[in-house]
Motif scaffolding. Structure first.
Motif, PDB file in Angstrom:
ATOM      1  N   VAL A 195       4.502  29.626 137.730  1.00  0.00           N
ATOM      2  CA  VAL A 195       5.514  29.339 136.714  1.00  0.00           C
ATOM      3  C   VAL A 195       5.692  30.530 135.781  1.00  0.00           C
ATOM      4  O   VAL A 195       6.821  30.928 135.460  1.00  0.00           O
ATOM      5  N   ALA A 196       4.579  31.116 135.334  1.00  0.00           N
ATOM      6  CA  ALA A 196       4.657  32.242 134.408  1.00  0.00           C
ATOM      7  C   ALA A 196       5.355  33.445 135.045  1.00  0.00           C
ATOM      8  O   ALA A 196       6.224  34.072 134.422  1.00  0.00           O
ATOM      9  N   LEU A 197       5.010  33.765 136.266  1.00  0.00           N
ATOM     10  CA  LEU A 197       5.652  34.898 136.946  1.00  0.00           C
ATOM     11  C   LEU A 197       7.146  34.663 137.112  1.00  0.00           C
ATOM     12  O   LEU A 197       7.957  35.582 136.926  1.00  0.00           O
ATOM     13  N   GLU A 198       7.529  33.442 137.462  1.00  0.00           N
ATOM     14  CA  GLU A 198       8.952  33.151 137.628  1.00  0.00           C
ATOM     15  C   GLU A 198       9.684  33.276 136.293  1.00  0.00           C
ATOM     16  O   GLU A 198      10.805  33.783 136.238  1.00  0.00           O
ATOM     17  N   LEU A 199       9.050  32.826 135.207  1.00  0.00           N
ATOM     18  CA  LEU A 199       9.673  32.922 133.887  1.00  0.00           C
ATOM     19  C   LEU A 199       9.775  34.363 133.413  1.00  0.00           C
ATOM     20  O   LEU A 199      10.795  34.785 132.861  1.00  0.00           O
ATOM     21  N   PHE A 200       8.714  35.137 133.622  1.00  0.00           N
ATOM     22  CA  PHE A 200       8.686  36.512 133.140  1.00  0.00           C
ATOM     23  C   PHE A 200       9.621  37.420 133.942  1.00  0.00           C
ATOM     24  O   PHE A 200      10.197  38.360 133.383  1.00  0.00           O
ATOM     25  N   LEU A 201       9.777  37.145 135.229  1.00  0.00           N
ATOM     26  CA  LEU A 201      10.574  38.013 136.102  1.00  0.00           C
ATOM     27  C   LEU A 201      11.960  37.458 136.411  1.00  0.00           C
ATOM     28  O   LEU A 201      12.853  38.209 136.802  1.00  0.00           O
TER      29      LEU A 201
END
Length: 404
Positions: A8-14
């Motif tokens: 989730v964090a990677l999708e939000l950050f990228l």
């Protein structure tokens, strides 16, 4: 939960606004959001950890609904278009994921992982952007193809034929804050790469918000020499972004003048039309502001749509973050990590003065992650009341044992 948080964090950050990964009528972000809600419900019901921030998160979600649902009702009664009401409410619905972030970030290990993911995302975006610009300059990338491909996503905006802007570039500035706060063998090199990419976005808001947050953070860390160097670097960056590079392309100057005029007109419209009823209850979702539904300044948006209570609610995460940040002693080994999360939050709040990042998943997700990370850091850093007694007992035991 840890694995889901990482994805989730990677999708939000990228992922910018989330439309890069569409799967028919839905996006990957929507699917991950639904998984977060399911996980949050499980955690809220069974509460496997007593010391996490789920209770705080649930209180924030309840307050969010109390403040925002009346705006939906007011919008409907006022005759606003249902599509406009739904769109405005949908942008801030990521608040519902707060219990998931609270549970996932209850451990110091996951807070550290979040910091790593932020730095990694910033470096990856910066590298991709610089390589694309180099390809355009060297003629290795066809501009017509690139424009058609990226513009179709709705996530990219071009500035002439040389530069472009991506919604996810907010994390370039946040990554700079983390790279400066947390030292690593390659942090200086990565910082230069990310800083260069940020300047070449030609986005004044990004440069100003990152500069403000970085100077405040370096001052909080008492790195005065670094503050002097940062001021010089920021001055050079400002000349490039505000003066030199825009002069290369007249169309960019026209866009900037139009943007400035629009923001001034929005502010004047709200001042001229603000009433006591608007301050108390807001005008509701879907109502027009200067002939448009959406405006750039999130705080003016909150005041106009939700009233004073809404504005106070959107300032609450910053106040809570400050509360937890000041509980971390300056000499504690976790202080630098706390600085990264807190001043990253400051960056988002400054940025949202000119671009609506706080009230959508791009900026809101980081603010929630930072809030619960700071809560965990403050609890880990707090001195234990039983610590002196326990140490004294151990020392006495060791001394007696040695004497015997």
């Amino acid at each position: 939960m840890n694995g889901l948080f990482t994805v989730v964090a990677l999708e939000l950050f990228l992922g910018g606004g989330g439309r890069l990964t569409e799967l028919g009528p839905v996006t990957v972000r929507m699917i991950l959001f639904a998984l977060c809600l399911c996980c949050a419900v499980f955690v809220a019901v069974y509460r496997p950890r007593r010391n996490d921030g789920v209770a705080l998160a649930l209180a924030l979600v309840a307050t969010y609904l109390m403040v925002h649902l009346p705006a939906v009702i007011i919008g409907v009664v006022s005759g606003a278009l249902p599509g406009d009401i739904a769109t405005e409410m949908q942008q801030s619905l990521y608040w519902l994921a707060a219990p998931f972030f609270a549970a996932a970030l209850a451990s110091q290990h996951m807070v550290a992982r979040a910091a790593v993911l932020i730095r990694l995302s910033g470096v990856l975006m910066a590298g991709a952007y610089l390589l694309t610009l180099a390809g355009l300059v060297l003629g290795l990338v066809d501009f017509v193809w690139l424009y058609a491909t990226l513009n179709a996503t709705g996530e990219f905006f071009f500035r002439g034929e040389s530069f472009f802007f991506y919604k996810g570039f907010l994390y370039l500035g946040i990554a700079m804050v983390f790279l400066l706060a947390l030292k690593s063998p390659l942090s200086s090199v990565m910082l230069l790469v990310v800083a260069l990419a940020l300047v070449l976005t030609l986005t004044r808001g990004f440069v100003l918000s990152a500069s403000f947050a970085i100077i405040l953070m370096l001052a909080a860390l008492k790195r005065w020499r670094a503050v002097s160097l940062a001021v010089i670097a920021i001055a050079v960056a400002a000349l490039l972004v505000l003066v030199y590079l825009p002069s290369v392309d007249d169309s960019y100057l026209d866009q900037r003048d139009l943007s400035n005029a629009t923001r001034r007109d929005d502010f004047a419209f709200i001042l001229d039309n603000l009433k006591a009823s608007t301050l108390l209850f807001g005008s509701g979702f879907g109502s027009l502001i200067n002939g448009r539904v959406a405006i750039e300044n999130t705080f003016l948006w909150a005041l106009w749509r939700l009233g004073i209570a809404g504005l106070a609610f959107w300032l609450l995460p910053l106040a809570l973050s400050l509360h937890y940040f000041i509980k971390v002693p300056a000499r504690n080994q976790q202080h630098r990590l706390a600085c990264a999360f807190f001043f990253g939050t400051v960056l988002v709040y400054v940025q949202t003065l000119t671009n609506p990042y706080l009230n959508n998943p791009i900026g809101l997700s980081f603010v929630l992650i930072a809030l619960f990370s700071l809560r965990t850091i403050s609890r880990v850093s707090a001195p234990s009341k039983s610590y002196p007694q326990r140490v004294t007992s151990e020392v006495r035991g060791g001394a007696l044992e040695g004497t015997q």
